[in-house]
Design an enzyme around this catalytic site. Sequence first.
Site, mmCIF file in Angstrom:
data_model
loop_
_atom_site.group_PDB
_atom_site.id
_atom_site.type_symbol
_atom_site.label_atom_id
_atom_site.label_comp_id
_atom_site.label_asym_id
_atom_site.label_seq_id
_atom_site.Cartn_x
_atom_site.Cartn_y
_atom_site.Cartn_z
ATOM 1 N N ASP A 193 9.323 2.936 5.846
ATOM 2 C CA ASP A 193 8.015 2.727 5.226
ATOM 3 C C ASP A 193 7.683 1.231 5.163
ATOM 4 O OD1 ASP A 193 5.735 2.761 3.720
ATOM 5 O OD2 ASP A 193 6.480 4.262 2.307
ATOM 6 N N ASN A 221 -0.370 7.910 2.763
ATOM 7 C CA ASN A 221 -1.483 8.149 3.699
ATOM 8 C C ASN A 221 -2.388 6.916 3.825
ATOM 9 O OD1 ASN A 221 -4.334 10.411 4.018
ATOM 10 N ND2 ASN A 221 -2.932 9.778 5.615
ATOM 11 N N CYS A 223 2.678 11.160 5.669
ATOM 12 C CA CYS A 223 3.602 10.192 5.064
ATOM 13 C C CYS A 223 3.427 10.255 3.556
ATOM 14 C CB CYS A 223 3.389 8.791 5.625
ATOM 15 S SG CYS A 223 1.772 8.064 5.263
ATOM 16 N N CYS A 236 -0.602 3.904 5.334
ATOM 17 C CA CYS A 236 0.109 3.095 6.351
ATOM 18 C C CYS A 236 0.504 3.940 7.559
ATOM 19 C CB CYS A 236 1.340 2.421 5.755
ATOM 20 S SG CYS A 236 1.007 1.266 4.405
ATOM 21 N N ARG A 237 1.641 4.617 7.478
ATOM 22 C CA ARG A 237 2.219 5.237 8.671
ATOM 23 C C ARG A 237 1.406 6.394 9.241
ATOM 24 N NH1 ARG A 237 7.803 6.474 5.962
ATOM 25 N NH2 ARG A 237 6.280 6.759 4.264
ATOM 26 N N SER A 238 0.982 7.342 8.385
ATOM 27 C CA SER A 238 0.319 8.524 8.978
ATOM 28 C C SER A 238 -1.076 8.218 9.526
ATOM 29 C CB SER A 238 0.332 9.727 8.025
ATOM 30 O OG SER A 238 -0.349 9.462 6.830
HETATM 31 P P1 4NP Z 1 2.797 5.143 3.644
HETATM 32 O O1 4NP Z 1 3.195 3.870 2.736
HETATM 33 O O2 4NP Z 1 3.538 6.345 3.065
HETATM 34 O O3 4NP Z 1 3.291 4.800 5.014
HETATM 35 O O4 4NP Z 1 1.289 5.291 3.558
HETATM 36 C C1 4NP Z 1 3.019 3.853 1.337
HETATM 37 C C2 4NP Z 1 1.814 3.441 0.810
HETATM 38 C C3 4NP Z 1 1.631 3.369 -0.568
HETATM 39 C C4 4NP Z 1 2.683 3.718 -1.394
HETATM 40 C C5 4NP Z 1 3.896 4.135 -0.868
HETATM 41 C C6 4NP Z 1 4.052 4.218 0.508
HETATM 42 N N1 4NP Z 1 2.531 3.629 -2.808
HETATM 43 O O5 4NP Z 1 3.535 3.804 -3.539
HETATM 44 O O6 4NP Z 1 1.394 3.398 -3.294
#
Ligand code: 4NP
Length: 160
Positions: free
Chosen positions: A121, A10, A7, A12-14
């Site tokens: 997301d 890294n 994702c 949340c989702r992955s």
């Molecule tokens: P993820 O979510 O891609 O599912 O881990 C996010 C976590 C942090 C950020 C963006 C998406 N960020 O911009 O810090």
Amino acid sequence: MNVTFVCLGNICRSPMAEIIFKDMVEKEGLSASFNITSCGTSDYEDGNPIYPPAQKTLARHGLVGAHRARIMTLHDVINNDYILVMDTQNLMDVLRLTGGKFGEKIFKLCSFTADPRDIADPWYTRDFERAYADITDGCRAFLEYIKREKAAALDYDSRH
Ligand code: 4NP
């Protein structure tokens, strides 16, 4: 079989997908057949643990697991059989990293489901339960695909 979930951050989702899929595979007695990891297309959260609301969502479903965020490199693409991304942006970011190569092993996770879709997301939507449900649906469909289409590889693993 080497599988990595991807994702943006890294956190949340992955990592949720990594923990959910490890649990699913373990419950089917197939842990020996898989090496399961996750990584991100950005270094925004490099070294950070799973985002607490994501951890809490996993815990509500009886799952725990630790992870530190890490940016994906070309080695991850080369060393994995399946690169499972969450959304179209991830797909484009990974293909940019590979220069358009290795497309045959890069899939959106939900492309294995009856309803191919992006996994929104939760960092932005704040709907972690929705992410959990979509990821679980994608992981289940991916595992069914492997059992159906790659049974020989699972059988090979079970004999070694
Ligand atoms: P993820 O979510 O891609 O599912 O881990 C996010 C976590 C942090 C950020 C963006 C998406 N960020 O911009 O810090």
